[in-house]
Design a protein around this motif. Structure first.
Motif, PDB file in Angstrom:
ATOM      1  N   ASN A  69       0.824  -1.214   0.000  1.00  0.00           N
ATOM      2  CA  ASN A  69       0.000   0.000   0.000  1.00  0.00           C
ATOM      3  C   ASN A  69       0.861   1.269   0.000  1.00  0.00           C
ATOM      4  OD1 ASN A  69      -2.352  -1.537  -0.046  1.00  0.00           O
ATOM      5  ND2 ASN A  69      -2.411  -1.666   2.180  1.00  0.00           N
ATOM      6  N   GLY A  70       1.981   1.205  -0.729  1.00  0.00           N
ATOM      7  CA  GLY A  70       2.849   2.362  -0.885  1.00  0.00           C
ATOM      8  C   GLY A  70       3.905   2.537   0.178  1.00  0.00           C
ATOM      9  N   ASP A  71       3.845   1.760   1.260  1.00  0.00           N
ATOM     10  CA  ASP A  71       4.793   1.912   2.365  1.00  0.00           C
ATOM     11  C   ASP A  71       5.780   0.753   2.412  1.00  0.00           C
ATOM     12  OD1 ASP A  71       3.612   4.278   3.390  1.00  0.00           O
ATOM     13  OD2 ASP A  71       2.062   3.073   4.373  1.00  0.00           O
ATOM     14  N   SER A  72       7.060   1.084   2.620  1.00  0.00           N
ATOM     15  CA  SER A  72       8.084   0.056   2.776  1.00  0.00           C
ATOM     16  C   SER A  72       7.845  -0.699   4.075  1.00  0.00           C
ATOM     17  CB  SER A  72       9.465   0.713   2.811  1.00  0.00           C
ATOM     18  OG  SER A  72      10.464  -0.255   3.018  1.00  0.00           O
ATOM     19  N   LEU A  73       8.271  -1.953   4.113  1.00  0.00           N
ATOM     20  CA  LEU A  73       8.091  -2.755   5.325  1.00  0.00           C
ATOM     21  C   LEU A  73       8.962  -2.265   6.470  1.00  0.00           C
ATOM     22  CD1 LEU A  73       7.909  -6.379   3.903  1.00  0.00           C
ATOM     23  CD2 LEU A  73       6.053  -4.785   4.392  1.00  0.00           C
ATOM     24  N   GLY A  74      10.014  -1.530   6.183  1.00  0.00           N
ATOM     25  CA  GLY A  74      10.939  -1.068   7.217  1.00  0.00           C
ATOM     26  C   GLY A  74      12.060  -2.081   7.385  1.00  0.00           C
ATOM     27  N   GLY A  75      13.215  -1.614   7.858  1.00  0.00           N
ATOM     28  CA  GLY A  75      14.362  -2.516   7.966  1.00  0.00           C
ATOM     29  C   GLY A  75      14.794  -2.968   6.589  1.00  0.00           C
ATOM     30  N   PHE A  76      15.386  -4.158   6.505  1.00  0.00           N
ATOM     31  CA  PHE A  76      15.719  -4.677   5.172  1.00  0.00           C
ATOM     32  C   PHE A  76      14.626  -5.648   4.761  1.00  0.00           C
ATOM     33  CE2 PHE A  76      17.400  -8.686   6.771  1.00  0.00           C
ATOM     34  CZ  PHE A  76      17.956  -8.346   7.992  1.00  0.00           C
ATOM     35  N   ASP A  77      14.077  -5.399   3.581  1.00  0.00           N
ATOM     36  CA  ASP A  77      12.913  -6.145   3.103  1.00  0.00           C
ATOM     37  C   ASP A  77      13.299  -7.402   2.336  1.00  0.00           C
ATOM     38  OD1 ASP A  77      11.618  -3.975   4.156  1.00  0.00           O
ATOM     39  OD2 ASP A  77      11.032  -3.127   2.231  1.00  0.00           O
ATOM     40  N   VAL A  78      14.422  -7.363   1.628  1.00  0.00           N
ATOM     41  CA  VAL A  78      14.875  -8.496   0.822  1.00  0.00           C
ATOM     42  C   VAL A  78      16.378  -8.647   1.072  1.00  0.00           C
ATOM     43  CG1 VAL A  78      14.928  -9.527  -1.479  1.00  0.00           C
ATOM     44  CG2 VAL A  78      13.186  -7.814  -0.953  1.00  0.00           C
ATOM     45  N   PRO A  79      16.794  -9.572   1.925  1.00  0.00           N
ATOM     46  CA  PRO A  79      18.221  -9.690   2.235  1.00  0.00           C
ATOM     47  C   PRO A  79      18.995 -10.412   1.136  1.00  0.00           C
ATOM     48  CG  PRO A  79      17.005 -11.347   3.422  1.00  0.00           C
ATOM     49  CD  PRO A  79      15.984 -10.490   2.712  1.00  0.00           C
ATOM     50  N   PRO A  80      20.314 -10.191   1.065  1.00  0.00           N
ATOM     51  CA  PRO A  80      21.138 -10.871   0.082  1.00  0.00           C
ATOM     52  C   PRO A  80      21.202 -12.382   0.318  1.00  0.00           C
ATOM     53  CG  PRO A  80      22.287  -8.983   0.998  1.00  0.00           C
ATOM     54  CD  PRO A  80      21.064  -9.195   1.828  1.00  0.00           C
ATOM     55  N   ALA A  81      21.298 -13.131  -0.776  1.00  0.00           N
ATOM     56  CA  ALA A  81      21.500 -14.580  -0.725  1.00  0.00           C
ATOM     57  C   ALA A  81      21.905 -15.062  -2.111  1.00  0.00           C
ATOM     58  CB  ALA A  81      20.232 -15.290  -0.260  1.00  0.00           C
ATOM     59  N   ASP A  82      22.804 -16.033  -2.155  1.00  0.00           N
ATOM     60  CA  ASP A  82      23.173 -16.661  -3.432  1.00  0.00           C
ATOM     61  C   ASP A  82      22.052 -17.594  -3.840  1.00  0.00           C
ATOM     62  OD1 ASP A  82      25.652 -15.429  -3.522  1.00  0.00           O
ATOM     63  OD2 ASP A  82      26.630 -17.055  -2.421  1.00  0.00           O
TER      64      ASP A  82
END
Length: 129
Positions: A69-82
């Protein structure tokens, strides 16, 4: 009051990145820095304890956002991973509303990271009437 679990599945099937063709993901549409807003429906005005789960491929940086709804989830939303990963995150910076809600994946354009997102599932609890 008893509750039941409910969810909405959104098929994103998108490749994000500064350049098309960096990833070998023929199932994904190249969208550049952000997906179009995808709509999902919540059938209650009392959605409780919402969280999201997403399938992502080759995420290299922390700065990407998942917006509800236009707002970021806050913190890191999609963390790095191989390779492939399945990630869950609480929805605390925004609320799910009864009826139409939106979901959008936005790439951090300060990086040269390219990654893909397949399915996103939004979960919540709702009262049993």
């Amino acid at each position: 009051m008893p509750y039941r679990a409910n969810y909405a599945l959104v098929n994103v099937s998108a490749a994000l990145g500064p350049d098309e063709g960096v990833l070998d993901v023929p199932w994904a549409e190249y969208v550049g820095d952000a997906t179009a807003e995808a709509e999902f429906t919540v059938p209650t005005d009392r959605a409780a304890e919402p969280y999201v789960g997403l399938q992502a491929f080759r995420v290299g940086e922390y700065g990407h956002e998942l917006r509800i709804n236009g707002d970021s989830l806050g913190g890191f939303d999609v963390p790095p991973a191989d390779g492939w990963q399945y990630w869950e995150d609480a929805i605390i910076e925004t609320e799910l509303v009864e009826g139409a809600n939106s979901l959008r994946v936005v790439r951090d354009d300060d990086t040269d990271d390219s990654f893909a997102v397949n399915n996103v599932t939004i979960h919540w609890r709702e009262p049993v009437e």
